[in-house]
Design a protein around this motif. Structure first.
Motif, PDB file in Angstrom:
ATOM      1  N   GLN A 203       2.697   3.723   8.005  1.00 20.76           N
ATOM      2  CA  GLN A 203       4.008   3.984   8.577  1.00 20.76           C
ATOM      3  C   GLN A 203       5.131   3.636   7.594  1.00 20.76           C
ATOM      4  O   GLN A 203       6.115   4.378   7.479  1.00 20.76           O
ATOM      5  CB  GLN A 203       4.183   3.174   9.871  1.00 20.76           C
ATOM      6  CG  GLN A 203       3.335   3.659  11.044  1.00 20.76           C
ATOM      7  CD  GLN A 203       3.832   4.981  11.606  1.00 20.76           C
ATOM      8  OE1 GLN A 203       4.938   5.422  11.300  1.00 20.76           O
ATOM      9  NE2 GLN A 203       3.007   5.637  12.399  1.00 20.76           N
ATOM     10  N   TRP A 204       5.000   2.514   6.894  1.00 24.48           N
ATOM     11  CA  TRP A 204       6.054   2.114   5.967  1.00 24.48           C
ATOM     12  C   TRP A 204       6.155   3.104   4.813  1.00 24.48           C
ATOM     13  O   TRP A 204       7.259   3.475   4.405  1.00 24.48           O
ATOM     14  CB  TRP A 204       5.802   0.706   5.437  1.00 24.48           C
ATOM     15  CG  TRP A 204       6.708   0.338   4.299  1.00 24.48           C
ATOM     16  CD1 TRP A 204       6.365   0.190   2.990  1.00 24.48           C
ATOM     17  CD2 TRP A 204       8.122   0.117   4.367  1.00 24.48           C
ATOM     18  NE1 TRP A 204       7.479  -0.119   2.236  1.00 24.48           N
ATOM     19  CE2 TRP A 204       8.575  -0.185   3.056  1.00 24.48           C
ATOM     20  CE3 TRP A 204       9.050   0.124   5.413  1.00 24.48           C
ATOM     21  CZ2 TRP A 204       9.895  -0.454   2.763  1.00 24.48           C
ATOM     22  CZ3 TRP A 204      10.374  -0.140   5.112  1.00 24.48           C
ATOM     23  CH2 TRP A 204      10.793  -0.432   3.807  1.00 24.48           C
ATOM     24  N   THR A 205       5.030   3.529   4.265  1.00 23.45           N
ATOM     25  CA  THR A 205       5.032   4.490   3.160  1.00 23.45           C
ATOM     26  C   THR A 205       5.619   5.819   3.606  1.00 23.45           C
ATOM     27  O   THR A 205       6.399   6.445   2.873  1.00 23.45           O
ATOM     28  CB  THR A 205       3.597   4.698   2.637  1.00 23.45           C
ATOM     29  OG1 THR A 205       3.044   3.442   2.249  1.00 23.45           O
ATOM     30  CG2 THR A 205       3.590   5.645   1.446  1.00 23.45           C
ATOM     31  N   ARG A 208       9.380   5.390   3.846  1.00 28.14           N
ATOM     32  CA  ARG A 208      10.044   5.258   2.543  1.00 28.14           C
ATOM     33  C   ARG A 208      10.092   6.573   1.778  1.00 28.14           C
ATOM     34  O   ARG A 208      11.119   6.891   1.158  1.00 28.14           O
ATOM     35  CB  ARG A 208       9.328   4.196   1.711  1.00 28.14           C
ATOM     36  CG  ARG A 208       9.956   3.940   0.358  1.00 28.14           C
ATOM     37  CD  ARG A 208       9.203   2.854  -0.398  1.00 28.14           C
ATOM     38  NE  ARG A 208       9.771   2.642  -1.723  1.00 28.14           N
ATOM     39  CZ  ARG A 208       9.262   1.799  -2.622  1.00 28.14           C
ATOM     40  NH1 ARG A 208       8.167   1.096  -2.326  1.00 28.14           N
ATOM     41  NH2 ARG A 208       9.841   1.657  -3.804  1.00 28.14           N
TER      42      ARG A 208
END
Length: 300
Positions: A203-205, A208
């Motif tokens: 999710q973070w990747t 970003r």
């Protein structure tokens, strides 16, 4: 001849829609700005027929007025605080309500948007009750964790009262910018996330490298809008909650303008402060646009 007539009719049709808006813009935006610039050159109470031309003396007086500099610092403090607070929370909730697919996402969207349909005056009165040292919710809540009753006058200290204006200002703005970001996120094709998921992206990747670049234009517009509405509209909540006090510690340029022009009847000086607000807003807008300049990524 027929082509020329058609072109003239087309221009007339466009002018029919543009001209009324342009006239209203000139009447309610351009004319007041020019009038403020004119009055800023006079020593005038605002209520008499007598005006004394003093040139740039009002602006010279502002340079040596410590309250003006304090008010400008408070304005920028609120700008930075609101941009950070609103954008972080609005982005977090927008991601949570779109990417995590909560069953009650529509309900939470409505809840978060409620402060945007409430008058700023009502918000100021509500938070005044929250901060009230005797019957306020905040002191009552903190008292649950202490032996003695908490009795803090949250809006009564020159050192931290300006900080107390941030929570209501941020709370009031989250919903609107969250809706803008939700619309931007929902325009991103789901195939982008599916392809990145197959590559092992979390999710973070995904946020970003997919979400953030593709919603950057909406975020930039939101930041500029927060900046402009704060520099030009913070005086309302200041007047309702603190009236610029204690000891002018929470004055912003708008509230100081109101005080000088309509309370102390120093209208020419108030008009000069209004011109300063315009100049500061324009300069800040240009600087922010340059700082946030980035190549636009289009969805293909």
């Amino acid at each position: 001849m027929k082509l020329g007539t058609t072109k003239w009719q087309r221009n007339l049709f466009i002018a029919t829609f543009v001209l009324p808006t342009f006239l209203f813009f000139c009447l309610f935006m351009v004319y007041p700005v020019i009038q403020a610039m004119y009055y800023s050159l006079f020593d005038w109470s605002g209520s008499s027929d007598h005006k004394t031309f003093i040139g740039l003396d009002n602006f010279k007086e502002m340079i040596h007025d410590p309250i003006v500099w304090n008010a400008m610092g408070n304005d920028y403090f609120l700008v930075v605080g609101k941009i950070i607070g609103i954008m972080i929370l609005a982005t977090f909730f927008a991601i949570a309500l779109t990417r995590f697919r909560f069953k009650l996402s529509n309900f939470f969207r409505s809840i978060f948007f409620i402060p945007n349909v409430i008058s700023v005056v009502v918000i100021g009165v509500l938070w005044n009750f929250i901060y009230n040292p005797q019957i306020g919710f905040l002191n009552s809540f903190l008292s649950l964790f202490t032996k003695d009753k908490v009795d803090i006058t949250w809006l009564g200290f020159t050192s931290h009262t300006i900080w107390m204006l941030l929570p209501p200002a941020i709370w009031a703005g989250i919903g609107f910018y969250m809706i803008l970001l939700i619309a931007a996120i929902q325009s991103i094709p789901e195939s982008y996330y599916e392809a990145s998921g197959l590559e092992g992206a979390g999710q973070w990747t995904q946020f970003r490298y997919i979400t953030l670049p593709l919603i950057w234009e909406q975020m930039k517009v939101s930041i500029l809008n927060i900046m402009m509405t704060t520099l030009n509209g913070s005086f309302v909540i200041v007047m309702i909650m603190t009236n610029g006090g204690p000891d002018n510690s929470t004055q912003v340029m708008g509230s100081y303008l109101y005080q000088m022009a309509f309370t102390q009847y120093h209208f020419g000086y108030g008009a000069a402060i209004g011109v300063l607000i315009l100049i500061v807003s324009l300069i800040t807008t240009i600087i922010l646009q340059r700082l946030m300049r980035q190549e636009t990524i289009e969805i293909s």
